[in-house]
Design a protein around this motif. Structure first.
Motif, mmCIF file in Angstrom:
data_model
loop_
_atom_site.group_PDB
_atom_site.id
_atom_site.type_symbol
_atom_site.label_atom_id
_atom_site.label_comp_id
_atom_site.label_asym_id
_atom_site.label_seq_id
_atom_site.Cartn_x
_atom_site.Cartn_y
_atom_site.Cartn_z
ATOM 1 N N GLY A 211 0.766 -1.163 0.039
ATOM 2 C CA GLY A 211 -0.023 -0.095 0.033
ATOM 3 C C GLY A 211 0.763 1.309 0.058
ATOM 4 N N GLY A 212 2.035 0.897 -0.518
ATOM 5 C CA GLY A 212 2.992 2.331 -0.432
ATOM 6 C C GLY A 212 4.278 1.909 0.745
ATOM 7 N N PRO A 213 5.317 2.672 0.586
ATOM 8 C CA PRO A 213 6.480 2.447 1.576
ATOM 9 C C PRO A 213 5.878 2.376 2.989
ATOM 10 C CG PRO A 213 6.877 4.097 0.054
ATOM 11 C CD PRO A 213 5.595 3.897 -0.137
ATOM 12 N N GLY A 214 6.035 1.453 3.773
ATOM 13 C CA GLY A 214 5.875 0.990 5.069
ATOM 14 C C GLY A 214 4.333 0.607 5.504
ATOM 15 N N GLN A 215 3.554 0.297 4.277
ATOM 16 C CA GLN A 215 2.100 0.200 4.413
ATOM 17 C C GLN A 215 1.812 -1.356 3.729
ATOM 18 O OE1 GLN A 215 -0.932 -0.625 5.574
ATOM 19 N NE2 GLN A 215 -0.939 1.524 6.042
ATOM 20 N N ASN A 216 1.453 -2.366 4.716
ATOM 21 C CA ASN A 216 1.484 -3.629 4.124
ATOM 22 C C ASN A 216 0.222 -4.159 3.673
ATOM 23 O OD1 ASN A 216 4.288 -3.727 4.779
ATOM 24 N ND2 ASN A 216 4.033 -5.377 6.104
ATOM 25 N N THR A 217 -1.027 -2.969 3.694
ATOM 26 C CA THR A 217 -2.122 -3.474 3.262
ATOM 27 C C THR A 217 -2.647 -2.541 2.193
ATOM 28 O OG1 THR A 217 -3.101 -2.051 5.068
ATOM 29 C CG2 THR A 217 -2.739 -4.324 5.511
ATOM 30 N N ASP A 218 -3.585 -3.145 1.535
ATOM 31 C CA ASP A 218 -4.265 -2.206 0.692
ATOM 32 C C ASP A 218 -5.694 -2.810 0.332
ATOM 33 O OD1 ASP A 218 -3.419 -0.379 -2.158
ATOM 34 O OD2 ASP A 218 -5.225 -1.954 -2.598
ATOM 35 N N ALA A 219 -6.453 -2.105 0.420
ATOM 36 C CA ALA A 219 -7.985 -2.349 0.017
ATOM 37 C C ALA A 219 -8.270 -3.356 -1.074
ATOM 38 C CB ALA A 219 -8.773 -1.216 0.096
ATOM 39 N N ASN A 220 -7.370 -3.486 -2.058
ATOM 40 C CA ASN A 220 -7.737 -4.063 -3.257
ATOM 41 C C ASN A 220 -6.914 -5.377 -3.006
ATOM 42 O OD1 ASN A 220 -9.392 -2.456 -4.785
ATOM 43 N ND2 ASN A 220 -7.597 -1.026 -4.659
ATOM 44 N N ILE A 221 -6.125 -5.743 -2.213
ATOM 45 C CA ILE A 221 -5.357 -6.951 -1.879
ATOM 46 C C ILE A 221 -5.930 -7.728 -0.916
ATOM 47 C CG2 ILE A 221 -3.214 -8.014 -1.613
ATOM 48 C CD1 ILE A 221 -3.343 -6.316 -4.261
ATOM 49 N N ASP A 222 -6.876 -8.916 -1.256
ATOM 50 C CA ASP A 222 -7.261 -9.603 -0.336
ATOM 51 C C ASP A 222 -6.620 -10.839 -0.223
ATOM 52 O OD1 ASP A 222 -9.128 -11.273 1.347
ATOM 53 O OD2 ASP A 222 -10.821 -11.171 0.197
ATOM 54 N N ARG A 223 -5.761 -10.756 1.002
ATOM 55 C CA ARG A 223 -4.922 -12.105 1.170
ATOM 56 C C ARG A 223 -5.567 -13.254 1.012
ATOM 57 N NH1 ARG A 223 -0.775 -9.659 5.870
ATOM 58 N NH2 ARG A 223 -0.279 -7.742 4.819
ATOM 59 N N SER A 224 -6.858 -13.302 1.647
ATOM 60 C CA SER A 224 -7.587 -14.661 1.694
ATOM 61 C C SER A 224 -7.868 -15.409 0.488
ATOM 62 C CB SER A 224 -8.842 -14.575 2.494
ATOM 63 O OG SER A 224 -9.524 -13.665 1.536
ATOM 64 N N LYS A 225 -7.626 -14.415 -0.371
ATOM 65 C CA LYS A 225 -8.031 -14.817 -1.962
ATOM 66 C C LYS A 225 -6.573 -15.128 -2.821
ATOM 67 C CE LYS A 225 -12.604 -12.925 -2.332
ATOM 68 N NZ LYS A 225 -13.433 -11.915 -2.810
ATOM 69 N N LEU A 226 -5.667 -15.090 -2.136
ATOM 70 C CA LEU A 226 -4.261 -14.967 -2.959
ATOM 71 C C LEU A 226 -3.321 -15.746 -2.318
ATOM 72 C CD1 LEU A 226 -3.962 -11.041 -3.351
ATOM 73 C CD2 LEU A 226 -4.146 -12.915 -5.316
ATOM 74 N N SER A 227 -3.965 -17.154 -1.681
ATOM 75 C CA SER A 227 -2.918 -18.070 -1.266
ATOM 76 C C SER A 227 -2.399 -18.778 -2.602
ATOM 77 C CB SER A 227 -3.731 -19.234 -0.486
ATOM 78 O OG SER A 227 -4.532 -18.674 0.504
ATOM 79 N N LEU A 228 -1.419 -19.726 -2.284
ATOM 80 C CA LEU A 228 -0.558 -20.144 -3.332
ATOM 81 C C LEU A 228 -1.645 -21.209 -3.759
ATOM 82 C CD1 LEU A 228 2.918 -21.068 -1.760
ATOM 83 C CD2 LEU A 228 2.288 -19.341 -3.456
ATOM 84 N N VAL A 229 -1.541 -21.528 -5.067
ATOM 85 C CA VAL A 229 -2.530 -22.793 -5.871
ATOM 86 C C VAL A 229 -1.810 -24.106 -5.401
ATOM 87 C CG1 VAL A 229 -3.043 -23.491 -8.003
ATOM 88 C CG2 VAL A 229 -2.714 -21.127 -7.573
ATOM 89 N N GLU A 230 -2.561 -24.632 -4.726
ATOM 90 C CA GLU A 230 -2.480 -26.048 -4.182
ATOM 91 C C GLU A 230 -2.783 -26.838 -5.049
ATOM 92 O OE1 GLU A 230 -3.136 -26.795 -0.071
ATOM 93 O OE2 GLU A 230 -2.035 -28.693 -0.029
ATOM 94 N N ILE A 231 -1.910 -27.885 -5.383
ATOM 95 C CA ILE A 231 -1.904 -29.215 -6.388
ATOM 96 C C ILE A 231 -2.665 -30.287 -5.219
ATOM 97 C CG2 ILE A 231 -1.054 -30.753 -8.067
ATOM 98 C CD1 ILE A 231 -1.144 -27.740 -9.069
ATOM 99 N N ARG A 232 -3.931 -30.809 -5.914
ATOM 100 C CA ARG A 232 -4.375 -32.021 -5.203
ATOM 101 C C ARG A 232 -3.457 -32.993 -4.976
ATOM 102 N NH1 ARG A 232 -9.222 -35.554 -7.883
ATOM 103 N NH2 ARG A 232 -10.052 -36.460 -5.807
ATOM 104 N N SER A 233 -3.175 -33.616 -3.988
ATOM 105 C CA SER A 233 -2.159 -34.827 -3.845
ATOM 106 C C SER A 233 -2.683 -35.874 -2.962
ATOM 107 C CB SER A 233 -0.805 -33.978 -3.261
ATOM 108 O OG SER A 233 -1.064 -33.320 -1.963
ATOM 109 N N HIS A 234 -1.968 -36.843 -2.726
ATOM 110 C CA HIS A 234 -2.101 -38.040 -2.204
ATOM 111 C C HIS A 234 -0.876 -38.687 -1.714
ATOM 112 C CE1 HIS A 234 -5.013 -41.244 -0.239
ATOM 113 N NE2 HIS A 234 -4.046 -41.823 -0.588
ATOM 114 N N ILE A 235 -0.666 -39.410 -0.498
ATOM 115 C CA ILE A 235 0.360 -40.101 -0.273
ATOM 116 C C ILE A 235 0.172 -41.441 -0.021
ATOM 117 C CG2 ILE A 235 2.416 -40.267 1.384
ATOM 118 C CD1 ILE A 235 2.295 -37.453 0.052
ATOM 119 N N TRP A 236 0.897 -42.200 -0.899
ATOM 120 C CA TRP A 236 0.623 -44.023 -0.582
ATOM 121 C C TRP A 236 2.107 -44.311 -1.008
ATOM 122 C CZ3 TRP A 236 0.007 -48.392 -4.349
ATOM 123 C CH2 TRP A 236 -0.461 -49.371 -3.460
ATOM 124 N N ARG A 237 2.418 -45.397 0.086
ATOM 125 C CA ARG A 237 3.802 -45.905 -0.036
ATOM 126 C C ARG A 237 4.967 -44.925 -0.247
ATOM 127 N NH1 ARG A 237 3.559 -51.353 0.034
ATOM 128 N NH2 ARG A 237 5.639 -51.505 -0.814
#
Lengths: 389, 69
Positions: free
Chosen positions: A125-151
């Motif tokens: 949001g500018g120097p020293g400002q880590n937020t911006d009204a247009n940046i919704d962190r909850s919608k910007l998580s990393l894209v997770e790939i569906r996975s499963h562990i076996w053996r």
């Protein structure tokens, strides 16, 4: 417009079928089609959990051109993410490393938790400002790939549309139910890689039949003859081969690896080698197991990552090394075959080849599976096109 | 060595834990609110990356100042 390969002959009964057409081995267009229809839409092997044994361990992996990374998160859960920052698309994890706190993008330092959540957007949001009204962190998580562990294998379904892993692999899981025990990776004495100038499918084909053993692995003839093997064929699922005469490796003092517990009599001298489609080759014995993950680099180049497992931790190191060397020698004996078949596929008048109904059914089973998945993909796309029109 | 030089050297050495400390020190040596928060954000980001024990404290400061969620 690229012509689609004709798969009708592949889908016939093994007694009258032909193998997959040459283009499935030599054509970048078909390689790309298979990427979407056979690898991204199914449960494909990516790596093994033992590569990231501790919390925070991360490793980048390029899977068919798709930049991914695996990570063991703060809750000890293995996850797979697209290796791309949600800000400007920068690669996040460039080398195998331990994430001590957050995954920081090296470009503008957007930070993600090991669970993929966007936790800070410095100066957004500018120097020293880590937020911006247009940046919704909850919608910007990393894209997770569906996975499963076996053996210990990390299986991924990139398009997210496959049926649950346990459902798709139910036959194999049931078949090896008694082997579903703790697996201890052999460490540096339990892994190696081979790079082959071959289409990835040729490694599968060669793995799942025993027909070639007397000629390509003559060292096996003294105790493991062709007639000591049987086919494993589950159309629509997997195929492979079994041996009735597995002989345990011994050291100078006659010691063997400790067995997995409570196995049935079948495993006293039995071993099974199953190709779990599309790209994982598994081996199981009374005292060790292995997984081979095939990573296609191009239509004519493949990496084979081999991981060997034991029933107990801290297994004897010299015996593990002997076992690794033995398997490496066998798998290296196969290289000229898969590379030779790759070269042979440039023969434009080759029709995909005929199968021995008796000896080649595991191979036809795989070709039939590939053809069915490509057919499904084409039909789906055709339906989408029809709706659009 | 000046603070600026120390920061540059720490960056060159990828010494992120040291950067947490140096950027905090930098925040104490500036006069405006914005400059102060700029350096605190720098300290906070590197604290996040290395899982520094001061991370929650730095975050609380920034949240209290209305510049972090």
């Amino acid at each position: 417009m690229h012509n689609k390969t004709n798969l009708e002959l592949v889908r016939r009964h093994v007694s009258e079928a032909n193998g997959l057409p040459n283009e499935h081995y030599t054509d970048p267009y078909v390689f790309d089609e298979e990427k979407n229809s056979v690898l991204f839409s199914q449960w494909a092997g990516l790596d093994v959990c033992s590569e990231i044994p501790e919390i925070g361990d991360s490793k980048p992996i390029n899977f068919m051109g798709l930049p991914l990374f695996i990570i063991r998160d703060i809750e000890n859960i293995v996850r797979v993410f697209q290796n791309t920052c949600r800000h400007r698309g920068m690669i996040l994890v460039e080398e195998t490393k331990k994430i001590q706190g957050a995954i920081r993008c090296p470009y503008h330092s957007w930070c993600y938790s090991t669970e993929g959540k966007l936790v800070s957007t410095p100066h957004v949001g500018g120097p020293g400002q880590n937020t911006d009204a247009n940046i919704d962190r909850s919608k910007l998580s990393l894209v997770e790939i569906r996975s499963h562990i076996w053996r210990d294998v990390i299986w991924i379904n990139v398009d997210g549309c496959a049926k649950p892993f346990e459902e798709v692999m139910a036959n194999t899981i049931e078949r090896w139910k008694e082997l579903d025990q703790n697996l201890y990776h052999g460490g540096d004495d339990g892994k190696f890689s081979l790079k082959v100038q071959s289409n990835w499918k040729l490694a599968v084909e060669n793995y799942c039949e025993s027909y070639h053993l007397p000629w390509v692995h003559p060292g096996l003839n003294s105790y493991s003859r062709l007639e000591d093997h049987y086919n494993i064929v589950e159309y629509g699922s997997h195929s492979g081969q079994g041996s009735l005469v597995y002989r345990q490796l011994t050291d100078d003092k006659g010691q063997t690896f400790p067995d997995f517990e409570n196995l049935s009599e079948k495993w006293s001298t039995g071993a099974e080698y199953i190709a779990l489609y599309p790209n994982v080759l598994l081996g199981a014995h009374r005292d060790h197991a292995y997984a081979i993950i095939l990573l296609p680099l191009s239509f004519s180049e493949t990496i084979e990552n081999i991981h060997i497992y034991y029933s107990k931790p801290d297994t004897d190191s010299s015996l593990k090394k002997k076992n690794k060397d033995q398997w490496k020698e066998i798998f290296e004996e196969d290289i000229f075959v898969v590379e030779g078949m790759q070269a042979g596929r440039l023969g434009v008048k080759f029709d995909g080849g005929r199968f021995s109904p008796k000896m080649d059914e595991p191979t036809h089973c795989f070709h039939d599976w590939v053809a069915s998945k490509v057919d499904d993909f084409r039909n789906y796309n055709q339906q989408k096109t029809n709706v659009t029109e | 060595m000046s603070l600026n030089d120390k920061i540059i050297k720490a960056h060159q050495n990828n010494n992120f834990s040291l950067l947490v400390e140096l950027y905090q020190e930098a925040a104490e040596n500036v006069s405006t609110f914005q400059e102060q928060n700029f350096f605190r954000v720098q300290a906070y980001v590197y604290a996040l990356e290395v899982g520094h024990y001061l991370t929650p404290i730095l975050r609380r400061q920034l949240v209290n100042d209305g510049v972090e969620e």
